[in-house]
Motif scaffolding. Structure first.
Motif, PDB file in Angstrom:
ATOM      1  N   UNK A  14       0.841  -1.193   0.000  1.00 50.48           N
ATOM      2  CA  UNK A  14       0.000   0.000   0.000  1.00 50.48           C
ATOM      3  C   UNK A  14       0.880   1.249   0.000  1.00 50.48           C
ATOM      4  N   UNK A  15       0.242   2.387  -0.183  1.00 52.29           N
ATOM      5  CA  UNK A  15       0.984   3.640  -0.345  1.00 52.29           C
ATOM      6  C   UNK A  15       1.771   3.995   0.912  1.00 52.29           C
ATOM      7  N   UNK A  16       1.190   3.723   2.064  1.00 51.31           N
ATOM      8  CA  UNK A  16       1.888   4.042   3.317  1.00 51.31           C
ATOM      9  C   UNK A  16       3.185   3.258   3.435  1.00 51.31           C
ATOM     10  N   UNK A  17       3.112   1.965   3.124  1.00 52.73           N
ATOM     11  CA  UNK A  17       4.325   1.143   3.163  1.00 52.73           C
ATOM     12  C   UNK A  17       5.352   1.660   2.165  1.00 52.73           C
ATOM     13  N   UNK A  18       4.933   1.958   0.930  1.00 56.22           N
ATOM     14  CA  UNK A  18       5.860   2.453  -0.085  1.00 56.22           C
ATOM     15  C   UNK A  18       6.560   3.719   0.381  1.00 56.22           C
ATOM     16  N   UNK A  19       5.796   4.637   0.961  1.00 58.96           N
ATOM     17  CA  UNK A  19       6.384   5.917   1.365  1.00 58.96           C
ATOM     18  C   UNK A  19       7.307   5.775   2.570  1.00 58.96           C
ATOM     19  N   UNK A  20       7.033   4.797   3.428  1.00 65.07           N
ATOM     20  CA  UNK A  20       7.867   4.605   4.617  1.00 65.07           C
ATOM     21  C   UNK A  20       9.105   3.768   4.350  1.00 65.07           C
ATOM     22  N   UNK A  21       9.094   3.014   3.265  1.00 65.29           N
ATOM     23  CA  UNK A  21      10.218   2.118   2.977  1.00 65.29           C
ATOM     24  C   UNK A  21      10.855   2.473   1.633  1.00 65.29           C
ATOM     25  N   UNK A  22      10.232   2.056   0.539  1.00 65.42           N
ATOM     26  CA  UNK A  22      10.844   2.194  -0.789  1.00 65.42           C
ATOM     27  C   UNK A  22      11.110   3.641  -1.184  1.00 65.42           C
ATOM     28  N   UNK A  23      10.167   4.525  -0.923  1.00 64.72           N
ATOM     29  CA  UNK A  23      10.275   5.909  -1.418  1.00 64.72           C
ATOM     30  C   UNK A  23      11.109   6.791  -0.491  1.00 64.72           C
ATOM     31  N   UNK A  24      11.273   6.383   0.754  1.00 60.78           N
ATOM     32  CA  UNK A  24      11.996   7.231   1.721  1.00 60.78           C
ATOM     33  C   UNK A  24      13.384   7.653   1.241  1.00 60.78           C
ATOM     34  N   UNK A  25      14.224   6.753   0.714  1.00 61.57           N
ATOM     35  CA  UNK A  25      15.545   7.194   0.236  1.00 61.57           C
ATOM     36  C   UNK A  25      15.468   8.178  -0.924  1.00 61.57           C
ATOM     37  N   UNK A  26      14.478   8.018  -1.798  1.00 66.65           N
ATOM     38  CA  UNK A  26      14.330   8.956  -2.920  1.00 66.65           C
ATOM     39  C   UNK A  26      13.910  10.333  -2.415  1.00 66.65           C
ATOM     40  N   UNK A  27      13.050  10.334  -1.409  1.00 67.67           N
ATOM     41  CA  UNK A  27      12.621  11.625  -0.847  1.00 67.67           C
ATOM     42  C   UNK A  27      13.814  12.409  -0.306  1.00 67.67           C
ATOM     43  N   UNK A  28      14.693  11.734   0.428  1.00 66.63           N
ATOM     44  CA  UNK A  28      15.863  12.432   0.970  1.00 66.63           C
ATOM     45  C   UNK A  28      16.800  12.865  -0.157  1.00 66.63           C
ATOM     46  N   UNK A  29      16.987  12.010  -1.166  1.00 64.98           N
ATOM     47  CA  UNK A  29      17.859  12.369  -2.289  1.00 64.98           C
ATOM     48  C   UNK A  29      17.347  13.613  -2.996  1.00 64.98           C
ATOM     49  N   UNK A  30      16.032  13.687  -3.163  1.00 67.80           N
ATOM     50  CA  UNK A  30      15.430  14.871  -3.806  1.00 67.80           C
ATOM     51  C   UNK A  30      15.651  16.101  -2.942  1.00 67.80           C
ATOM     52  N   UNK A  31      15.454  15.967  -1.640  1.00 72.90           N
ATOM     53  CA  UNK A  31      15.679  17.095  -0.730  1.00 72.90           C
ATOM     54  C   UNK A  31      17.126  17.576  -0.788  1.00 72.90           C
TER      55      UNK A  31
END
Length: 536
Positions: free
Chosen positions: A209-226
């Motif tokens: 689900x989206x919550x899992x994706x954002x807490x696991x898979x997407x988290x490193x991309x979010x920091x890289x973008x920041x």
């Protein structure tokens, strides 16, 4: 200096389309004539290089890229080309001669040192700048999370099972690259999960689900973008929580999420559209159309060729591709060509190779895990007349994204070179040894006083362990040092038959040197939180 607005105003639609495609060729000295001709027609935007196809060593690549960029004067806009490559470190180091072979992402993740990750990125950036490269398809920001659910780690391209460690190591490496003017490319968005399904061969469906994706898979991309990563490469998997129909590389919903929800303003690059997860379902042309409409800026499709521009042009004229997508992508491409000073290649090396080796050794040493054994009993003492037996699991290409075949790896040579011992017998163990090979390999241990036994994914290729079992039938008390060189999942299996078990996080010369130093020298295994996970 690239005048973005002026060039955009003058470019024809076909010339703009050409900027979006990364051409591929085989050769070590120069562009082939067909690409030179495309350039003279203002229809060459960039190139992707591959280990073995374009690369012999860093000096050869430097000379070739210098020559390639000299052709910019032959196009109407004097516009240089984006030159791109995979230089991740570890098992995927495309420029493998004349550069530093770093231990790789898993080793760095075990070390969990942001400063070392930054210094590695910076050193790689200096090497790539001399090589004439503008985009480095690194780092891998995927998470080895599913090991917690029983899916084994296959290779060493990922930093960690912990999303925050991936985010920290990846972002630090990115900063190092970008501080040297190299455009870093985080991959594979929104996060390739570990699974038996390889998108080189078939599509994977992520059920999270989206919550899992954002807490696991997407988290490193979010920091890289920041932290300002310039490029992101997409994954060919389907993420049902974001788009149940299209793979991320072809999904307008997912790439809109990347732009609008995560705020990414850089270049979006497709993974190679020739991979069967895409090719089998959409074909070589339809996939390009879908990718551009989804929002991909730079297309990698090694099955495409000179027909790319005409095909995309016809799609735009026929209303099948939004022209606005072309306009937006090309503006970004030109902006990032300017940012990266594309075309400027230093004449001399601005890096110290000895420093690179020292840095690689430091990362390798800090990333080693002593899974089993007493640190206080190290280093191991061995008499001069005693024999060390080494059974080295075949150090070869294991997965598609692997350049290990390009390196020369011998633990025997390293131990002798370091001066630890000279009476050594080394044998290569196949991944699937036959009954006869099992007996023959066990002999190496039987005739030796100490056995060093390495594995390559023995959790899967379990006949490797049969060699150790056969040896133990005859030598139940001889000292055995086992090394899990690829998947850390081997450690638990090895522990039953070994006095010491080491998890390396990779298979490179610097890692094997680190192991040698820790076993026979004065180096110590550092306490490592990753050990707690793998000892469960």
């Amino acid at each position: 200096m690239i005048n973005v607005d002026k060039i955009l105003a003058e470019m024809t639609l076909k010339e703009k389309i050409a900027q979006m495609y990364l051409q591929y060729y085989q050769g070590y000295d120069d562009l082939p004539e067909n690409l030179k001709e495309l350039n003279r027609k203002n229809l060459l935007g960039g190139v992707i290089f591959f280990s073995g196809n374009n690369v012999r060593d860093i000096d050869q690549l430097h000379n070739m890229t210098k020559k390639i960029q000299s052709y910019a004067k032959e196009n109407k806009y004097n516009l240089p080309f984006l030159l791109t490559i995979d230089q991740e470190g570890g098992q995927l180091t495309a420029i493998f001669n004349g550069t530093t072979i770093f231990p790789g992402n898993m080793s760095m993740g075990f070390a969990n040192d942001e400063n070392l990750a930054y210094l590695q990125g910076k050193h790689v950036g200096k090497e790539l700048k001399y090589a004439g490269i503008n985009i480095c398809y690194a780092p891998v920001l995927d998470v080895d999370y599913d090991v917690k659910d029983g899916v084994p780690v296959v290779d060493n391209r990922r930093f960690s099972t912990e999303p925050q460690v991936v985010a920290d190591m990846g972002s630090s490496f990115i900063k190092g690259l970008e501080d040297e003017g190299i455009l870093a490319c985080g991959k594979h968005f929104p996060g390739m999960r570990i699974t038996k399904v390889d998108t080189h061969f078939q599509v994977d469906r992520s059920p999270y689900d989206k919550e899992r994706l954002e807490n696991v898979e997407i988290l490193p991309f979010r920091k890289a973008i920041e932290k300002g990563v310039s490029c992101i490469m997409t994954h060919h998997g389907i993420f049902e929580a974001l788009d149940h129909e299209y793979p991320a590389s072809l999904s307008k919903k997912i790439l809109t999420y990347l732009r609008e929800d995560l705020g990414f303003q850089g270049l979006i690059v497709s993974d190679d559209l020739i991979m069967k997860a895409i090719l089998n379902e959409y074909g070589e042309k339809e996939s390009i159309k879908l990718a551009i409409n989804a929002g991909i800026d730079l297309i990698i499709s090694t099955c495409a060729s000179e027909w790319f521009v005409d095909y995309v042009y016809d799609c735009v004229i026929n209303g099948e591709i939004e022209q606005s997508k072309i306009e937006e992508s090309v503006k970004r491409i030109l902006v990032y060509k300017k940012k990266a000073n594309v075309g400027e290649i230093p004449d001399k090396k601005e890096y110290d190779s000895n420093y690179g080796k020292e840095l690689s050794a430091k990362i390798a040493a800090k990333g080693l895990i002593l899974y089993k054994g007493n640190q206080e009993e190290l280093p191991i003492r061995i008499d001069k007349e005693d024999k060390i037996g080494i059974i080295l699991a075949n150090p070869a290409r294991l997965v598609m994204s692997d350049a290990t075949n390009l390196y020369d790896i011998s633990l025997k040579d390293i131990i002798k070179k370091k001066g630890y011992h000279s009476n050594i017998k080394e044998a290569i163990m196949p991944w699937h040894p036959t009954d006869e090979e099992i007996i023959s390999l066990a002999d190496v241990g039987i005739i030796s006083d100490i056995l060093i036994f390495t594995t390559v994914n023995a959790y899967r290729f379990d006949r490797q362990i049969e060699v150790l079992k056969e040896f133990r039938k005859f030598c139940p008390t001889k000292k055995v040092i086992s090394i899990a060189t690829r998947s850390p999942m081997d450690a638990k299996i090895l522990a039953k038959y070994s006095d010491y078990v080491v998890i390396t996080g990779g298979l490179t010369p610097s890692i094997l040197e680190g192991v040698s130093n820790a076993i026979f020298g004065k180096e110590k295994f550092e306490y490592n939180k990753a050990k707690e996970f793998f000892c469960r």
